[in-house]
Design a protein around this motif. Structure first.
Motif, PDB file in Angstrom:
ATOM      1  N   GLU A 135     -20.630   3.987  33.163  1.00  0.00           N
ATOM      2  CA  GLU A 135     -20.230   2.621  33.543  1.00  0.00           C
ATOM      3  C   GLU A 135     -21.440   1.714  33.741  1.00  0.00           C
ATOM      4  OE1 GLU A 135     -17.641   2.934  36.996  1.00  0.00           O
ATOM      5  OE2 GLU A 135     -16.677   4.696  36.116  1.00  0.00           O
ATOM      6  N   SER A 336     -10.041   5.844  36.134  1.00  0.00           N
ATOM      7  CA  SER A 336      -9.998   5.396  34.734  1.00  0.00           C
ATOM      8  C   SER A 336      -8.556   5.330  34.233  1.00  0.00           C
ATOM      9  CB  SER A 336     -10.837   6.310  33.852  1.00  0.00           C
ATOM     10  OG  SER A 336     -10.514   7.654  34.092  1.00  0.00           O
ATOM     11  N   LYS A 357     -14.513  -1.247  43.316  1.00  0.00           N
ATOM     12  CA  LYS A 357     -14.757  -1.047  41.893  1.00  0.00           C
ATOM     13  C   LYS A 357     -13.393  -0.964  41.225  1.00  0.00           C
ATOM     14  CE  LYS A 357     -16.298   3.014  40.114  1.00  0.00           C
ATOM     15  NZ  LYS A 357     -17.124   4.099  39.581  1.00  0.00           N
TER      16      LYS A 357
END
Ligand code: 2PG
Ligand code: MG
Length: 393
Positions: A135, A336, A357
């Motif tokens: 990432e 994810s 996040k």
């Protein structure tokens, strides 16, 4: 979850790059959905769990979560499935909030809106582009409100799209798992150059920093890390991170080494002290006993918190408060494989950790969390934005 006065709904996400010490996500196996079905987990919710917790008071989150843990009886939720317990635990919290006629964040506490960490370029197990680092994150933290920070993030994201199209062609602007672009960069530096250029082209050099999640277990094998076509040992990789931190405005590095490398984390943390936040994810898996080890070894500055890594809200809150009491930061995180559930936005606000996040500002399951934060900001006001205060260097 229904009570006389309340209603709560929740779902559990899934990760592509899971830590080996995470709680177990129960899948059916067999041919249906390629083995990924969840009929057993659903059955556990509708039978065992339902029978055990029906009639309990939803305002007693800790008691219900304890009942779930006891009913499961294993150290990793492998009987009921952490996907079953996570969804139930979060539905209880939503139901308790609904009974009180307020948002989930307000029954959890402080009311600070986190700064968003937006993963705009995907590699590792989240993309098929051969980039080792999983990432590349833009981190708009020097703003007066969440909405301004998110706006900057979105502008940078679209500038990045144009730069990628120019350099690699428009076919390279397809997206990875978390909504970031997945261009065929040859080196880590190529990705960072693109991101740095898009931040400055959008006009935000001073206000937006960079983070990475290496998810290094995914490129570690037989004692070596394979990055940018080279095989590096821990020392070589440490040197690489130090040089990246010198060349780019990087303020956060997650899972820089594999998931058992407590000592290597600690060495890097010391070398980059006061400059870069070191975050533990696969290392600590939101698990109090692993976090205690990381604290004793000084491995990390902040914890990545994912409810489904441990399986209940109460255990996640315990993990967060252990870190906060030890002076460590917390980053609340999506997975994810996400759903449209927005509980993590409320959890980040409620525990006042200052960092979240949730992927790129793109794809409904990612924007659902950012949109929820916009809504909470409209309730609490822009002064509740944490800005850079959540970052622990
Ligand atoms: C991570 C997460 C979320 P996954 O490694 O931090 O970004 O990925 O859900 O695949 O574990
Ligand atoms: Mg991670």
């Amino acid at each position: 979850m229904r009570t006389e006065k309340g209603f709560g709904r929740a779902s559990s996400p899934s990760g592509a790059s899971t830590g080996v010490h995470e709680a177990l996500e129960l899948r059916d196996g067999g041919a249906r959905y390629g083995g990924k079905g969840v009929l057993f987990a659903v059955k556990n919710v509708n039978s065992l769990i339902s029978k055990r917790i029906s009639g309990m008071d939803v305002s007693g989150q800790a008691e219900i979560d304890r009942a779930l843990c006891e009913l499961d009886g294993t150290s990793n939720k492998s009987r009921l499935g952490a996907n079953a317990t996570t969804a139930v635990s979060l539905a209880v919290a939503q139901c308790a909030a609904s009974e009180r006629g307020c948002g989930l964040h307000s029954i959890l506490g402080k009311g600070k809106i986190p700064a968003p960490m937006l993963n705009v370029l995907n590699g590792g197990k989240h993309a098929g582009n051969g980039v080792a680092i999983q990432e590349f994150i833009i981190y708009p933290l020097n703003f007066n409100s969440f909405s301004e920070a998110l706006c900057a993030g979105s502008e940078i994201y679209h500038t990045l799209r144009a730069l990628i199209s120019k350099k690699y062609g428009s076919a390279a602007t397809g997206l990875g798992d978390e909504g970031g672009f997945a261009p065929p960069c040859k080196k880590t530096e190529d990705a960072l150059d693109l991101i740095e250029a898009s931040i400055s082209e959008a006009g935000y050099q001073k206000k937006v920093k960079i983070g990475i999640d290496a998810a290094a277990s995914s490129f570690f094998s037989s004692g070596k890390y394979t990055v940018d076509g080279k095989k590096l040992d821990a020392k070589g990789l440490t040197d690489k991170y130090i040089s990246l931190a010198k060349s780019y405005p990087i303020v956060s590095m997650e899972d820089p080494f594999h998931e058992e490398a407590f000592e290597d984390f600690a060495i890097l943390r010391k070398k980059l002290a006061r400059r870069v936040q070191i975050v533990g994810d696969d290392l600590t898996v939101t698990n109090v006993s692993r976090i205690k080890k990381a604290i004793s070894v000084n491995s990390m500055s902040s914890l990545l918190l994912k409810v489904n890594q441990i399986g209940t809200l109460t255990e996640s809150l315990q993990a967060a408060s252990l870190c906060q009491r030890a002076g460590l930061g917390v980053v609340v995180s999506h997975r994810s494989g996400e759903t449209e559930d927005t509980a993590i936005a409320d959890i980040a606000v409620g525990i006042g950790c200052g960092q979240i996040k949730s992927g790129a500002p793109c794809r409904g399951e990612r924007t659902a969390k950012y949109n929820r934060l916009l809504l909470i900001e409209s309730e609490l006001g822009p002064r509740s934005f944490a800005g850079a205060s959540g970052l622990v260097l």
